[in-house]
Scaffold this active site. Sequence first.
Site, PDB file in Angstrom:
ATOM      1  N   GLU A 136       9.072  16.767  15.107  1.00  0.00           N
ATOM      2  CA  GLU A 136       9.638  16.452  13.792  1.00  0.00           C
ATOM      3  C   GLU A 136       8.978  17.371  12.752  1.00  0.00           C
ATOM      4  OE1 GLU A 136       8.552  12.799  11.695  1.00  0.00           O
ATOM      5  OE2 GLU A 136      10.651  12.482  11.197  1.00  0.00           O
TER       6      GLU A 136
ATOM      7  N   GLU B 278       9.228   1.604  11.245  1.00  0.00           N
ATOM      8  CA  GLU B 278      10.311   2.589  11.045  1.00  0.00           C
ATOM      9  C   GLU B 278       9.663   3.959  11.042  1.00  0.00           C
ATOM     10  OE1 GLU B 278      13.331  -0.143   8.382  1.00  0.00           O
ATOM     11  OE2 GLU B 278      12.742   1.820   7.643  1.00  0.00           O
TER      12      GLU B 278
ATOM     13  N   LYS C 284       0.879  -1.178   0.000  1.00  0.00           N
ATOM     14  CA  LYS C 284       0.000   0.000   0.000  1.00  0.00           C
ATOM     15  C   LYS C 284       0.911   1.221   0.000  1.00  0.00           C
ATOM     16  CE  LYS C 284      -1.860   2.982   2.044  1.00  0.00           C
ATOM     17  NZ  LYS C 284      -1.573   4.408   1.704  1.00  0.00           N
TER      18      LYS C 284
ATOM     19  N   CYS D 240      13.834  10.739   7.385  1.00  0.00           N
ATOM     20  CA  CYS D 240      13.706  10.354   8.794  1.00  0.00           C
ATOM     21  C   CYS D 240      15.040  10.468   9.519  1.00  0.00           C
ATOM     22  CB  CYS D 240      13.185   8.932   8.880  1.00  0.00           C
ATOM     23  SG  CYS D 240      14.206   7.789   7.940  1.00  0.00           S
TER      24      CYS D 240
HETATM   25  P1  NAD Z   1       2.309   8.630   7.440  1.00  0.00           P
HETATM   26  O1  NAD Z   1       2.438   7.874   8.708  1.00  0.00           O
HETATM   27  O2  NAD Z   1       1.303   9.725   7.376  1.00  0.00           O
HETATM   28  O3  NAD Z   1       1.937   7.652   6.227  1.00  0.00           O
HETATM   29  C1  NAD Z   1       2.744   6.558   5.897  1.00  0.00           C
HETATM   30  C2  NAD Z   1       1.882   5.508   5.243  1.00  0.00           C
HETATM   31  O4  NAD Z   1       0.946   5.017   6.187  1.00  0.00           O
HETATM   32  C3  NAD Z   1       1.054   6.003   4.055  1.00  0.00           C
HETATM   33  O5  NAD Z   1       1.026   5.001   3.066  1.00  0.00           O
HETATM   34  C4  NAD Z   1      -0.317   6.177   4.660  1.00  0.00           C
HETATM   35  O6  NAD Z   1      -1.384   6.062   3.736  1.00  0.00           O
HETATM   36  C5  NAD Z   1      -0.348   5.029   5.653  1.00  0.00           C
HETATM   37  N1  NAD Z   1      -1.309   5.184   6.753  1.00  0.00           N
HETATM   38  C6  NAD Z   1      -1.749   6.314   7.335  1.00  0.00           C
HETATM   39  N2  NAD Z   1      -2.645   6.013   8.308  1.00  0.00           N
HETATM   40  C7  NAD Z   1      -2.746   4.663   8.340  1.00  0.00           C
HETATM   41  C8  NAD Z   1      -3.510   3.753   9.123  1.00  0.00           C
HETATM   42  N3  NAD Z   1      -4.359   4.167  10.073  1.00  0.00           N
HETATM   43  N4  NAD Z   1      -3.368   2.442   8.886  1.00  0.00           N
HETATM   44  C9  NAD Z   1      -2.517   1.986   7.940  1.00  0.00           C
HETATM   45  N5  NAD Z   1      -1.801   2.796   7.159  1.00  0.00           N
HETATM   46  C10 NAD Z   1      -1.891   4.126   7.362  1.00  0.00           C
HETATM   47  O7  NAD Z   1       3.763   9.136   7.084  1.00  0.00           O
HETATM   48  P2  NAD Z   1       4.180  10.114   5.897  1.00  0.00           P
HETATM   49  O8  NAD Z   1       3.727  11.483   6.254  1.00  0.00           O
HETATM   50  O9  NAD Z   1       3.764   9.505   4.601  1.00  0.00           O
HETATM   51  O10 NAD Z   1       5.776  10.010   5.963  1.00  0.00           O
HETATM   52  C11 NAD Z   1       6.575  10.815   6.748  1.00  0.00           C
HETATM   53  C12 NAD Z   1       6.973  10.110   8.032  1.00  0.00           C
HETATM   54  O11 NAD Z   1       7.669   8.903   7.736  1.00  0.00           O
HETATM   55  C13 NAD Z   1       7.938  10.925   8.881  1.00  0.00           C
HETATM   56  O12 NAD Z   1       7.546  10.868  10.227  1.00  0.00           O
HETATM   57  C14 NAD Z   1       9.270  10.222   8.690  1.00  0.00           C
HETATM   58  O13 NAD Z   1      10.196  10.409   9.719  1.00  0.00           O
HETATM   59  C15 NAD Z   1       8.824   8.809   8.561  1.00  0.00           C
HETATM   60  N6  NAD Z   1       9.864   8.000   7.909  1.00  0.00           N
HETATM   61  C16 NAD Z   1      10.580   7.118   8.663  1.00  0.00           C
HETATM   62  C17 NAD Z   1      11.607   6.369   8.086  1.00  0.00           C
HETATM   63  C18 NAD Z   1      12.423   5.411   8.915  1.00  0.00           C
HETATM   64  O14 NAD Z   1      13.093   4.578   8.328  1.00  0.00           O
HETATM   65  N7  NAD Z   1      12.425   5.492  10.229  1.00  0.00           N
HETATM   66  C19 NAD Z   1      11.885   6.517   6.733  1.00  0.00           C
HETATM   67  C20 NAD Z   1      11.146   7.434   5.989  1.00  0.00           C
HETATM   68  C21 NAD Z   1      10.122   8.158   6.595  1.00  0.00           C
END
Ligand code: NAD
Length: 502
Positions: free
Chosen positions: A396, A265, A190, A299
């Site tokens: 963040e 992550e 997804k 991240c």
């Molecule tokens: P997000 O959590 O909003 O979304 C990530 C994914 O989760 C998307 O595909 C979204 O549709 C899905 N999602 C959202 N709500 C959900 C739910 N209730 N159930 C299942 N899936 C759901 O994150 P974002 O804004 O897309 O990305 C940015 C974040 O990702 C930042 O916090 C960043 O630090 C983090 N990030 C972490 C790493 C790591 O390796 N630690 C790497 C890249 C990004």
Amino acid sequence: MSDLATHLDRLEGHLARFRQHGIKHRIAGRDHAGSAPAFDTRSPVDHSLICTVARGDAGDIDAAARAAAEAFPAWRDLPARERRDILIRVAEGIEARAEEIALCECWDTGQALRFMSKAALRGAENFRYFADQVTSARDGKTLQSPGLMNVTSRKPIGPVGVITPWNTPFMLSTWKIAPALAAGCTVVHKPAELSPLSARILVEIAEEAGLPPGVWNMVNGFGEDAGRALCEHPAIRAIAFVGESRTGSLIQKQGADTLKRCHLELGGKNPVIVFEDADLERALDAVIFMIYSINGERCTSSSRLLVEDTIREEFEARLVERINNIKVGHPLDPETVIGPMIGKEHFDKVRSYFDIAREDGATIAAGGETLGDTGYFLRPTLFTDAHNRMRIAQEEIFGPVLTSIPFASEAEALEIANDTDYGLTGYLWTSDLTRAMRFTDRLEAGMIWVNSENIRHLPTPFGGVKASGIGRDGGDWSFEFYMEQKLVGFATGEHRIPRLGA
Ligand code: NAD
């Protein structure tokens, strides 16, 4: 034609089919439109429509999960060398379409081409690396005990769900999916709703490489419906998630009823600590690179600069000079370092910290402004005169925004560095080896680099502590997540068995 014009021209060629057909789900090797109305995806560069995207719901996830479950036994049992060869062909397919992937990724996410062209190739590297591990991934140990020979082996856990964010969607998808396939799992992916293009290209490449239908399925859509349904689906054995910490906790809740194994992550507010005795030239380069590359939407970015007070004034002055030289612009312009933020909501969030910084009493030493009337552009920003209890030091921001905080002693630097909910990475700059060993031992982070920016080595563990995540990727750690350990004990003689009731 300028490079920008050439890139735009080529991009248009790559987008034509998306514009014509939109992006559908890919389930069991076939396109599915889904029953919910499609949604629009727009470019953060100029807000123009890219294409329509199928909006997955619980029904689509169910179809994809069933396809993954059906495909699992044959994929699991395919000889390792055949699985390896397919994954290598996926890597070759990525390399062959690297330009298309990079251009589409930039247009979809706003990331600058100079970084995304490398991210596409890094995706191929992920496939090659895990392809090389396929033939040994199931190996185990023999552990002798009195009367028993204990033999362990690893088995793929089953169909898994992979949920990825928008910041570097292509690279992150490959990072999660390559080890899952190498382990022998089947996948329902997804991708993030804000950046669907490269996930579609990736699944096409995999199918062209000979991946059997149903082994890799993709359902587009939003977290609250498609994402949630994936976490709740009983046929899905594990969820590999990359995204925000808040969402990570939802993933665990949603997966609880079906006892999902979750790998999370999550976010970071990572410190880079610069001591007076460091090589300050190199430290300056690394500090700038780790917050202003990839739009600061990474991240592992070092978003908190902890600088020894004896060098603070000069270091900040040099930072400002360099930051003001960083080019913000069209992501396909080869000179651009920072492109637009991914979308309006994120743009508004990042720029809201300009006011938050002022209200908290910090100084905006560089940037702090948006740019242009269209597109979500803002200037790289530095906050100074900050302390660690300010929101700009705790939250963040996930943009090209750095908060500088002075410290007077090693003990104070450590206290500030650890005073955060997060614990993904840390970066330490000092020429004192003993201090580096002492400091890294106490710094609360999953990954730390000393006198270096973040340089990934694929066999090493990747992941965070505290609110930055649960679990590790990389090398064999990835297989520990996607596989189950199995123990078989063989009696080597006739040991005494308690004869109850005899
Ligand atoms: P997000 O959590 O909003 O979304 C990530 C994914 O989760 C998307 O595909 C979204 O549709 C899905 N999602 C959202 N709500 C959900 C739910 N209730 N159930 C299942 N899936 C759901 O994150 P974002 O804004 O897309 O990305 C940015 C974040 O990702 C930042 O916090 C960043 O630090 C983090 N990030 C972490 C790493 C790591 O390796 N630690 C790497 C890249 C990004």
